[in-house]
Design an enzyme around this catalytic site. Structure first.
Site, PDB file in Angstrom:
ATOM      1  N   LYS A  60       0.866  -1.309   0.110  1.00  0.00           N
ATOM      2  CA  LYS A  60       0.044   0.078   0.053  1.00  0.00           C
ATOM      3  C   LYS A  60       0.766   1.283  -0.047  1.00  0.00           C
ATOM      4  CE  LYS A  60      -3.854   1.827   2.485  1.00  0.00           C
ATOM      5  NZ  LYS A  60      -4.829   1.641   3.865  1.00  0.00           N
ATOM      6  N   SER A 135      -9.654   1.702   2.667  1.00  0.00           N
ATOM      7  CA  SER A 135      -8.692   2.416   1.767  1.00  0.00           C
ATOM      8  C   SER A 135      -7.652   1.729   1.132  1.00  0.00           C
ATOM      9  CB  SER A 135      -8.094   3.565   2.903  1.00  0.00           C
ATOM     10  OG  SER A 135      -7.231   2.794   3.693  1.00  0.00           O
ATOM     11  N   SER A 159     -10.367  -0.885   6.594  1.00  0.00           N
ATOM     12  CA  SER A 159      -9.557  -0.587   5.449  1.00  0.00           C
ATOM     13  C   SER A 159      -9.146  -1.550   4.774  1.00  0.00           C
ATOM     14  CB  SER A 159      -8.640   0.507   5.310  1.00  0.00           C
ATOM     15  OG  SER A 159      -9.336   1.777   5.623  1.00  0.00           O
TER      16      SER A 159
END
Lengths: 471, 476
Positions: A60, A135, A159
Site C-alpha cells: 500500500k 482505503s 480498510s
C-alpha cells in the site's frame, strides 16, 4: 500457493516478470498502482532463503520505501521520496519478497471507497464499474486480479477487511502491536493496524509469520513471541463457541447475504462448532461509527500536521513560512480530508475536548468492554463483512453521512480497531457475480484460533485462491 | 506608591544525553547544520517516537535534587501547533502528568535563606533552530528533538536579586548532578521570567509580562528590575499594564515588546497515542536516587566542616564546579586545604583569566600545587617567591625544579641570616640609635635591608626574629 511458489526456486524471474506485466496490463482497467517498482535490484539482492523468497508482492502506498515514491494517495505527498524504510518493508525484503508496486489507496487512508486517491478511483476486478472499497483498494485489487498472491494494506476502521469482502479475498488485521507500524504513514495512531491480503488462509499464516514481532522503534509493538501459524493451522472447530453478531445480521440490507451467512453458520454447526446468536446493546453498536469518526479524525488532524510543504512534499508559494504552510495544506488535500481535519480539530479544542474526543474514547472503552464480555463466553464473533456487494463507483453517497439503516452493518468492523483484537475477512459467496465476505474477530493475540476457524470456513465454502477475470 | 512584586520563572533545560528524546540521532551543539538528524527529528511521515531511557533517568535525578514527588507512571501528551521550527506539527510533552510535582530549591537572600517552591518538572522535546534572513529563512534541525525538562516555579520571588539567586541555585544543582550543561549563553538553559506588580498589600496579582531572551544570570536581575520600574511608571501614569511577551535587550538593558498576548493559544493537548504509559519500577528510581552525585548544598556544608573554609571562599569555589572538583583533588595531596583554596581562588584564577582558559583545560598538576604549598609551609620558599613560580606551575612544571632553576630558594640557614643581619646593623648605626630612642619603625627598616641583601631569599620570619634579637642585644 505462496509456499509452492517459494519451493519453485527456478521460477522466480519468470514469476516476477509475469506479475509486473500483468500489473501493467491491468493498470488501465483497474488503476490500482500509483508507482511501479523495478524488481531488478531486489532480485539481485534476494536472500537465499526466506518464507517469501521470490514472491511478487505489492505495498500500500502508505508504506515508506526508501528511495521509492510514497504518496499515501495524497497530492501533497505526490513528490515524497522517503529517506527510510518502514519496518515491514525491511522484514519483507529479508524474507525474500519482491515488491513490484506501490498500490493505490484513499487519500491518507482516510476513506472507505478508494475514490479519494489523488490518481483517481481504483476499479474492482470482478466488475470494473464497481469500487474496490478502501482505503487499501489498490492492494486488494492486485491480489484479487491475480497479479500478486499477497499485498500489504492498513486497517484503521476496516480498510483491509472491507475491500477484502468486495474483492473476494482474505484480508487480515492482526492484533494491535503484533506488526510494527514504524514507517507506515498513519491515519489514527490508536486505531491503525498493518494488515494484508492473500487469496487463502494458509498464505495468511505464512505472511503473518514474516510481518509479526517486536520492533524497538514502535513502542506499542508487542514482545509476545510469534507462533508458527502455518504449523499450528488446522480446521478443527469442534466445541468452539462462535457468536453471531445479531445486530449486524439484522442490519444487512441484502437478503441473499443473510441467507448465505445463515447457511455458513449451519455448516459450522455441522462441523461441531457451537454457533449462537449474540445481541449487543444496539445503542452501543450504533455508537461505533460516531465514536470511530471522532477518534480517528482527532488523531488524524494531529498526525498529519507534519504535512506542511516545508521539509518534504509539494510546496506552494507564500510570502512567509506560515503562508507557505497554509497554501500547501489548502491545495495539498482534497475537500473531504480538509473537512475531516476541521472536524478533528474541533473535537480537540479545549472547550470541546471533554464532550467530544474524551467522550468518544469513553464510548470506545464501553464498546470494548461489551466485546470482552461476549468473548468471555465465545471464542470468536462472526458476521457478514458488508451488507452489500461492492457499490458502483459513481454512487454519490456521502461517506461521512450518519443515521442510515445500515449504519451498524456497514461500520461495525471498527470494533476490532477499538479493541485491537485480531480480525479477518474471507470470501463467503457471490451475489450478482460479485463476492461477499464474512468477518471473524477473536481475542487479542489469538490469531491461531482465528486462522483455524477461517480454515474451516474456507473448507466449507471452497472459496480459496479466487482470481477475478478482469473484463 | 509602594508595590508588591511577584515573579515566577519557567526554565527549559536541555538534558545531557547522547541521543535525542524520541529518536536515536545524536544530540549536538555547534555541529554542522542538519547533520545530527534522522527521519524522526525531521517529522517525516510514518515515524514513531521511542522514549530515551537516559533522559527519563536525568529527569528523575533533577526531580530528586529539587525535592519533587516523582510520578512513577510516565505519560506523554501532544501539544499541537503549526510552526516551521516544529517538524511534526506537534510537540511531545507532559501536559497532564508531569514526571515531578511540588518541590523546592533554597536560595540565599539578604534576609537569609528562603525556599522557592517548584510547581512541576516535565519532559519534552526541543524545536529546530530558525535563522530568518532578508529573503529567506534557514532551518537547522540538529536541535529538534533534544531532550528538555521544563521547570516551573511558583510565583515565590519578589525581586530581581531573588530571581537571579533562584536561577543560579537551579543552574548549580542541575550542573552538579550532571543533568545538564546549563549554558545559558548557548541556550542549553533558557529562562522565561514572568513579572507582575500590584499595589502593596492589595493581595491582587497584577497583569504579568513574560521576559524572554535572558541568556545570562546577570541579565535576569537587570531585566526584572527594569521591568518592575517600567510597570511602576505605567501604573503611576494611570495606564494599564498589558499582557505582553518582552525580550531583554542586552545593549540598552531594557525589555522590548515582542508580542501582545491576545487570548491564550489552544494547543489541543491530548495523550500521545504512540507511547503507552511507562511504569518506572521502584527499584529503578531508588537506584538512581541512591547514586546521586553530591549536591552543591551538601558540598558547601562539607567544605565548612571538613576544611573550615570561609563562607565567602566556599561560595566562590562552589559556583565553579570544575574549580571545586580540582580543589578536592589537591586536598588529596595536602592537608593545608585553606592554602589550596587561596591559591586556586587568587593567583591561579587570575592566571586562568589572563590566559582565557579554565582549570580543567590547564596543565596544572594538583600534586605540584600541593608540593608548592608544602614548600611554603616548610619555609623552603616564601610566599612572594612562590608567586613567581605560578607561570611554571601552570606550564606543568615541578615547583622544586622551577625554584632551583630560578634560584628561588629561601635562606633559612641561621648562620647566613645572622651574618647578613650583623652586616646590615654594622652599616646602619643610626637605625640602632633610632631603635634605642623608641622608634620602632627602625626594625622594619633593618629587616627590609636584610631582605634586600638576600635578594628576597631569606626567610622573612627568621629575619624578623633575628633582627629583633640582635637589636635587643646591641642596646642592652
Amino acid at each position: 500457493m505462496i509456499a509452492e511458489m517459494v519451493k519453485d526456486r527456478d521460477g522466480v524471474n519468470e514469476r516476477v516478470s509475469e506479475a509486473v506485466e500483468k500489473a501493467h496490463a491491468l493498470q488501465e482497467s483497474l488503476n490500482a498502482v500509483i508507482t511501479f517498482v523495478d524488481p531488478a535490484k531486489q532480485l539481485e539482492e534476494m536472500p537465499e532463503e526466506g518464507l517469501l523468497r521470490g514472491v511478487p508482492i505489492a505495498l500500500k502506498d502508505n508504506v515508506n520505501t526508501k528511495g521509492i515514491l510514497t504518496t499515501a494517495g495524497s497530492r501533497i505527498l505526490s513528490n515524497y521520496v522517503p529517506i527510510y524504510d518502514a519496518e515491514i518493508a525491511v522484514r519483507l525484503q529479508k524474507a525474500g519478497a519482491i515488491n513490484i508496486a506501490k498500490a493505490s489507496m484513499d487519500e491518507l487512508a482516510m476513506g472507505g471507497t478508494n475514490k479519494t486517491a489523488y490518481i483517481g478511483p481504483c476499479h474492482n476486478p470482478w466488475d470494473t464499474r464497481r469500487m474496490t472499497g478502501g482505503s487499501s483498494g489498490g492492494s486488494a485489487a492486485l491480489v484479487a486480479a491475480g497479479v500478486v498472491p499477497m499485498a500489504i494494506g492498513s486497517d484503521t476502521g476496516d480498510s483491509v477487511r472491507k475491500p477484502a469482502s468486495y474483492c473476494g479475498i482474505v484480508g487480515v488485521k492482526p492484533t494491535y502491536g503484533r506488526i510494527s507500524r514504524y514507517g507506515i504513514i498513519p491515519y489514527a495512531s490508536s486505531l491503525d493496524h498493518v494488515g494484508y491480503f492473500t487469496r487463502n488462509i494458509k498464505d495468511a499464516c505464512v505472511t503473518l509469520k514474516v510481518l509479526a514481532g517486536r520492533d524497538e522503534r514502535d513502542m506499542t509493538s508487542s514482545f509476545k513471541e510469534v507462533p508458527d501459524y502455518s504449523a499450528l493451522l488446522n480446521s478443527d472447530v469442534t466445541g468452539k463457541k462462535i457468536a453471531i453478531l445479531k445486530n449486524v445480521v439484522d442490519g444487512v440490507s441484502t437478503p441473499e447475504i443473510v441467507t448465505m451467512f445463515n447457511g455458513l453458520a449451519e455448516k459450522l454447526r455441522k462441523r461441531g462448532a457451537i454457533v449462537e446468536e449474540y445481541a449487543f446493546d444496539e445503542a452501543l453498536m450504533r455508537a461505533i461509527l460516531p465514536a470511530y469518526f471522532i477518534i480517528a479524525n482527532c488523531e488524524a488532524t494531529s498526525n498529519h500536521s507534519n504535512l506542511d510543504g516545508i521539509r518534504f512534499g509539494v510546496r506552494e508559494d507564500g510570502a512567509d513560512m506560515a503562508e507557505i504552510m497554509t497554501n500547501s495544506r489548502t491545495k495539498g488535500f482534497c475537500s473531504l480530508i480538509r473537512r475531516r481535519f476541521v472536524i478533528g480539530s474541533y473535537g480537540l479544542f479545549e472547550e470541546n475536548q471533554e464532550r467530544i474526543f474524551r467522550k468518544a474514547q469513553k464510548v470506545r472503552r464501553k464498546i470494548v468492554e461489551a466485546l470482552d464480555e461476549c468473548l468471555k463466553e465465545y471464542d470468536a464473533v462472526i458476521a457478514p463483512a458488508a451488507g452489500t456487494i461492492a457499490p458502483f463507483i459513481d454512487d454519490q453517497a456521502d461517506q461521512d453521512a450518519l443515521g442510515e439503516e445500515s449504519v451498524v452493518a456497514e461500520n461495525y468492523m471498527a470494533i476490532a480497531n477499538f479493541s485491537g483484537y485480531p480480525s479477518l475477512t474471507q470470501p463467503m459467496g457471490f451475489v450478482d457475480g460479485c463476492p461477499v465476505g464474512v468477518n471473524i474477530t477473536c481475542r487479542g493475540f489469538e490469531e491461531v484460533e482465528m486462522f483455524n476457524i477461517a480454515k474451516a470456513i474456507e473448507e466449507e465454502t471452497g472459496l480459496a485462491d479466487l482470481v477475478a477475470e478482469v473484463k | 506608591m509602594e508595590y508588591d512584586v511577584t515573579i515566577g520563572i519557567e526554565i527549559h533545560c536541555q538534558l545531557k544525553t547522547d541521543t535525542k528524546m524520541f529518536s536515536g540521532a545524536p544530540t549536538s551543539f555547534g555541529r554542522k547544520a542538519n547533520t545530527c538528524v534522522n527521519e524522526i527529528d525531521l517529522g517525516m511521515p510514518g515515524v514513531l517516537p521511542e522514549v530515551n531511557r537516559e533522559a527519563v533517568k536525568k529527569a528523575v535525578m533533577a526531580c530528586t535534587a529539587l525535592h519533587l514527588d516523582i510520578d512513577p507512571l510516565v505519560k506523554f501528551d501532544r501539544k499541537n501547533y503549526y510552526y516551521s521550527d516544529l517538524p511534526k506539527g506537534f510537540q511531545i510533552t507532559q501536559q497532564f502528568h508531569p514526571i515531578g510535582r511540588n518541590g523546592y530549591v533554597e536560595i540565599e537572600t539578604a534576609e537569609g535563606k528562603k525556599k522557592i517552591r517548584i510547581n512541576r518538572i516535565h519532559m519534552e522535546e526541543d524545536t529546530a533552530k530558525q535563522f530568518h534572513l532578508t529573503k529567506f529563512s534557514l532551518l537547522d534541525f540538529n536541535r529538534a528533538g533534544t531532550p528538555l525538562i521544563e521547570i516551573v516555579s511558583e510565583p515565590d520571588m519578589h525581586s530581581g536579586e531573588e530571581a537571579e539567586a533562584y536561577v543560579e541555585a537551579l543552574r548549580q544543582t542541575l550542573y552538579y548532578i550532571g543533568v545538564s550543561d546549563c549554558r545559558m549563553e548557548e541556550g542549553s538553559m533558557r529562562c522565561d521570567t514572568n513579572v507582575s506588580i500590584s499595589p502593596k498589600g492589595s493581595g491582587v496579582l497584577g497583569t504579568k509580562n513574560e521576559i524572554k531572551n535572558l541568556n545570562s544570570i546577570s541579565h535576569i536581575g537587570k531585566a526584572v528590575n527594569y521591568e518592575i520600574e517600567r510597570q511602576k511608571k505605567l501604573l503611576e501614569a494611570g495606564e494599564k499594564v498589558l499582557q505582553e511577551t518582552r525580550r531583554f535587550d542586552e545593549k540598552s538593558g531594557e525589555t522590548v515588546l515582542m508580542r501582545r498576548k491576545e487570548g491564550n493559544v489552544d494547543y489541543k493537548f491530548f495523550p500521545e497515542p504512540n507511547i503507552f504509559p511507562i511504569r518506572l519500577s521502584d527499584e529503578w528510581i531508588k537506584d538512581i536516587q541512591d547514586n546521586m552525585p553530591e549536591l552543591p548544598q551538601a558540598r558547601k556544608e562539607r567544605y565548612k566542616s571538613e576544611y573550615g573554609l570561609s563562607d565567602h571562599d566556599i561560595g566562590i569555589l562552589i559556583s565553579n564546579k570544575e574549580m571545586s572538583d580540582y580543589f578536592e583533588t589537591v586536598t588529596k595531596f595536602t592537608a593545608n586545604a585553606k592554602s589550596a583554596c587561596n591559591w586556586l581562588l587568587s593567583d591561579i584564577s587570575a592566571w586562568l583569566n589572563t590566559h582565557e582558559t579554565t582549570i580543567d583545560q590547564a596543565q596544572l598538576n594538583p600534586e605540584n600545587l600541593a608540593k608548592l604549598i608544602a614548600m611554603i609551609d616548610d619555609g623552603k620558599i616564601s610566599n612572594a617567591q612562590a608567586k613567581k613560580l605560578v607561570d611554571d606551575l601552570m606550564a606543568g612544571k615541578d615547583p622544586e625544579t622551577a625554584a632551583k632553576e630560578k634560584g628561588l630558594e629561601q635562606v633559612s640557614d641561621t648562620g647566613a641570616i645572622a651574618a647578613m643581619v650583623n652586616e646590615v646593623m654594622d652599616a646602619n648605626p643610626q637605625a640602632i640609635e633610632d631603635f634605642r630612642n623608641g622608634k620602632s619603625r627602625a626594625v622594619g627598616f633593618i629587616v627590609g635591608q636584610v631582605m634586600k641583601k638576600s635578594r628576597g631569599q631569606a626567610n622573612p620570619g627568621m629575619v624578623s626574629r633575628m633582627v629583633n634579637e640582635e637589636l635587643a642585644k646591641r642596646i642592652s
